[in-house]
Motif scaffolding. Structure first.
Motif, PDB file in Angstrom:
ATOM      1  N   PRO A 186     -16.495  -4.673  -0.646  1.00 35.60           N
ATOM      2  CA  PRO A 186     -15.276  -3.980  -0.207  1.00 35.60           C
ATOM      3  C   PRO A 186     -14.025  -4.394  -0.976  1.00 35.60           C
ATOM      4  CG  PRO A 186     -15.803  -5.737   1.311  1.00 35.60           C
ATOM      5  CD  PRO A 186     -16.940  -5.690   0.322  1.00 35.60           C
ATOM      6  N   LEU A 187     -14.159  -5.306  -1.921  1.00 42.77           N
ATOM      7  CA  LEU A 187     -13.018  -5.756  -2.713  1.00 42.77           C
ATOM      8  C   LEU A 187     -13.011  -5.091  -4.077  1.00 42.77           C
ATOM      9  CD1 LEU A 187     -13.179  -9.637  -2.195  1.00 42.77           C
ATOM     10  CD2 LEU A 187     -12.121  -7.939  -0.707  1.00 42.77           C
ATOM     11  N   THR A 188     -11.826  -4.894  -4.624  1.00 44.85           N
ATOM     12  CA  THR A 188     -11.684  -4.487  -6.019  1.00 44.85           C
ATOM     13  C   THR A 188     -10.886  -5.566  -6.729  1.00 44.85           C
ATOM     14  OG1 THR A 188     -11.667  -2.140  -5.406  1.00 44.85           O
ATOM     15  CG2 THR A 188     -10.897  -2.706  -7.608  1.00 44.85           C
ATOM     16  N   LEU A 189     -11.438  -6.070  -7.820  1.00 46.29           N
ATOM     17  CA  LEU A 189     -10.779  -7.097  -8.623  1.00 46.29           C
ATOM     18  C   LEU A 189     -10.248  -6.456  -9.893  1.00 46.29           C
ATOM     19  CD1 LEU A 189     -10.150 -10.121  -9.270  1.00 46.29           C
ATOM     20  CD2 LEU A 189     -12.431 -10.238 -10.307  1.00 46.29           C
ATOM     21  N   MET A 248      -7.734  -6.380  -4.267  1.00 42.99           N
ATOM     22  CA  MET A 248      -7.234  -5.396  -3.331  1.00 42.99           C
ATOM     23  C   MET A 248      -8.314  -5.079  -2.302  1.00 42.99           C
ATOM     24  SD  MET A 248      -5.519  -1.635  -4.090  1.00 42.99           S
ATOM     25  CE  MET A 248      -4.192  -2.362  -5.063  1.00 42.99           C
ATOM     26  N   PHE A 249      -7.907  -5.003  -1.023  1.00 46.97           N
ATOM     27  CA  PHE A 249      -8.850  -4.647   0.037  1.00 46.97           C
ATOM     28  C   PHE A 249      -8.075  -4.092   1.227  1.00 46.97           C
ATOM     29  CE2 PHE A 249      -7.922  -9.188   0.269  1.00 46.97           C
ATOM     30  CZ  PHE A 249      -7.543  -9.373   1.598  1.00 46.97           C
ATOM     31  N   ASP A 250      -8.783  -3.440   2.139  1.00 43.32           N
ATOM     32  CA  ASP A 250      -8.152  -2.832   3.303  1.00 43.32           C
ATOM     33  C   ASP A 250      -7.514  -3.897   4.193  1.00 43.32           C
ATOM     34  OD1 ASP A 250      -8.948  -0.347   2.472  1.00 43.32           O
ATOM     35  OD2 ASP A 250     -10.726  -0.264   3.756  1.00 43.32           O
ATOM     36  N   THR A 310      -3.469  -1.164   2.355  1.00 50.40           N
ATOM     37  CA  THR A 310      -4.239  -2.240   1.727  1.00 50.40           C
ATOM     38  C   THR A 310      -3.325  -3.421   1.453  1.00 50.40           C
ATOM     39  OG1 THR A 310      -3.812  -1.362  -0.489  1.00 50.40           O
ATOM     40  CG2 THR A 310      -5.830  -0.631   0.600  1.00 50.40           C
ATOM     41  N   VAL A 311      -3.938  -4.564   1.186  1.00 51.37           N
ATOM     42  CA  VAL A 311      -3.195  -5.714   0.690  1.00 51.37           C
ATOM     43  C   VAL A 311      -3.702  -6.021  -0.706  1.00 51.37           C
ATOM     44  CG1 VAL A 311      -2.704  -6.717   2.934  1.00 51.37           C
ATOM     45  CG2 VAL A 311      -4.797  -7.350   1.746  1.00 51.37           C
ATOM     46  N   ALA A 331      -1.649   3.098 -13.262  1.00 51.75           N
ATOM     47  CA  ALA A 331      -0.980   2.259 -12.263  1.00 51.75           C
ATOM     48  C   ALA A 331      -0.756   3.011 -10.962  1.00 51.75           C
ATOM     49  CB  ALA A 331       0.358   1.761 -12.822  1.00 51.75           C
ATOM     50  N   ALA A 332      -0.428   4.290 -11.066  1.00 52.14           N
ATOM     51  CA  ALA A 332      -0.241   5.092  -9.857  1.00 52.14           C
ATOM     52  C   ALA A 332      -1.567   5.342  -9.151  1.00 52.14           C
ATOM     53  CB  ALA A 332       0.424   6.420 -10.211  1.00 52.14           C
ATOM     54  N   GLY A 333      -2.597   5.656  -9.928  1.00 52.79           N
ATOM     55  CA  GLY A 333      -3.882   5.993  -9.329  1.00 52.79           C
ATOM     56  C   GLY A 333      -4.618   4.813  -8.744  1.00 52.79           C
ATOM     57  N   GLU A 334      -4.571   3.669  -9.414  1.00 53.29           N
ATOM     58  CA  GLU A 334      -5.328   2.500  -8.959  1.00 53.29           C
ATOM     59  C   GLU A 334      -4.537   1.587  -8.037  1.00 53.29           C
ATOM     60  OE1 GLU A 334      -8.476   2.112  -9.432  1.00 53.29           O
ATOM     61  OE2 GLU A 334      -8.614   3.881 -10.704  1.00 53.29           O
TER      62      GLU A 334
END
Length: 351
Positions: free
Chosen positions: A76-79, A153-155, A103-104, A47-50
């Protein structure tokens, strides 16, 4: 239950990801595969790393804690797909200042009752609730009992919006009508994530997703000029998201779509033409894809072909069969028979 889900291509700890499996999913963690004494620490590290989380409070005693985290990289997205026992996670302002993670994250809550807090805003969440976190500001997120969530999550810079607009939107996003489109869109992304290839395909989907998120934010927080500009820029994305959300409804017509977006049918056709697509053909192709998938699925084997076709908006069986054969080079019944015999062609070998 947790013990029934311990299958995946890879498994790592602490966010040091292994290469994704054939389908593209990476299993980051399944605590059911770990010794009882290591489970809480393993999830805290991931949870901290991701996600930049600074604190995790588990609802269950250590021996009954279970968490599973999967992810997909879509351009550029991580799901992320997170499932597990009740918890409360938070990102403190101190942590936000320390790691400068700009990031948001858009969370689509899928299961369990929970809540979300940001500054002085507190919100109850349940299945199909959407919330957004802006990482430089910190947040709290929790659920009780077994729960699950999808998170994108993305910039932040990809939203192309002022920080104050983004933050001002967070307490009122639950009231935006665009939220329903976004929720359906993210569910759809998750459903096809294993089949999305890296490159132009993933980048195009990522762009559409960010456009929809941008429209979501300004629908509740943008000033009038910004709202009008974003509404124009994202209209095609919103039209296609609306059409995808209502694909199964036989009365999904250009007239209905135009009315839902406060525009004329002529403008709608011109918009789609400028975007390089025919709206009717796009709808028919998406419906055919859904019907084709259902015909190949064991869970739908008891249903007639006509029933499957009707469930995807095809009211004329002859029209459905003709378009199916024109598109895939085989009849619906032949496709179903091949599927049942375990000889379904891979996507690159589609007829």
């Amino acid at each position: 239950m947790p013990g029934e889900l311990h299958t995946a291509d890879t498994c790592t700890l602490g966010g040091d990801l292994a290469l994704p499996g054939r389908g593209g999913m990476v299993l980051v963690l399944d605590t059911g595969d770990l010794p009882v004494g290591d489970r809480i620490a393993a999830f805290e590290a991931v949870a901290a790393g991701e996600g930049g989380v600074s604190s995790v409070q588990e609802e269950e005693p250590g021996g009954t804690v279970w968490k599973r985290l999967e992810l997909w990289h879509l351009g550029p997205l991580t799901l992320f797909h997170t499932q597990g026992t009740g918890m409360r996670i938070s990102r403190s302002l101190r942590q936000a200042r320390r790691d400068a993670m700009d990031t948001v994250a858009i969370n689509i809550h899928r299961q369990g009752a929970g809540g979300f807090a940001w500054t002085d805003h507190r919100q109850r969440i349940g299945p199909n609730s959407a919330t957004m976190q802006h990482m430089p500001a910190g947040y709290e997120y929790w659920w009780s009992g077994l729960g699950s969530t999808l998170a994108l999550m993305f910039d932040t810079e990809r939203l192309s919006l002022p920080e104050e607009t983004i933050r001002a939107s967070i307490p009122t996003l639950e009231h935006s009508p665009i939220g329903r489109l976004l929720i359906h869109h993210v569910h759809g992304l998750h459903g096809i994530a294993d089949r999305i290839n890296a490159g132009p395909e993933a980048d195009a989907l990522a762009s559409a997703t960010v456009e929809l998120a941008r429209a979501w934010v300004v629908s509740v927080a943008g000033d009038d000029p910004t709202r009008r500009a974003v509404a124009r820029e994202t209209l095609l994305t919103r039209v296609l998201a609306y059409a995808r959300a209502h694909l199964r409804e036989p009365d999904l017509t250009p007239q209905r779509i135009a009315w839902a977006h406060n525009t004329s049918v002529r403008t709608l056709y011109r918009l789609c033409e400028d975007g390089g697509l025919s709206l009717e053909k796009w709808i028919i192709r998406r419906r055919l894809e859904g019907a084709r998938s259902d015909l190949a699925a064991p869970g739908h084997a008891h249903r007639t072909i006509d029933a499957v076709a009707r469930s995807w908006g095809f009211t004329n069986p002859t029209f459905f069969s003709r378009r199916f054969r024109q598109t895939y080079g085989t009849t619906p019944s032949q496709w179903r028979r091949l599927s049942q015999q375990g000889r379904v062609l891979s996507p690159q070998d589609d007829p």
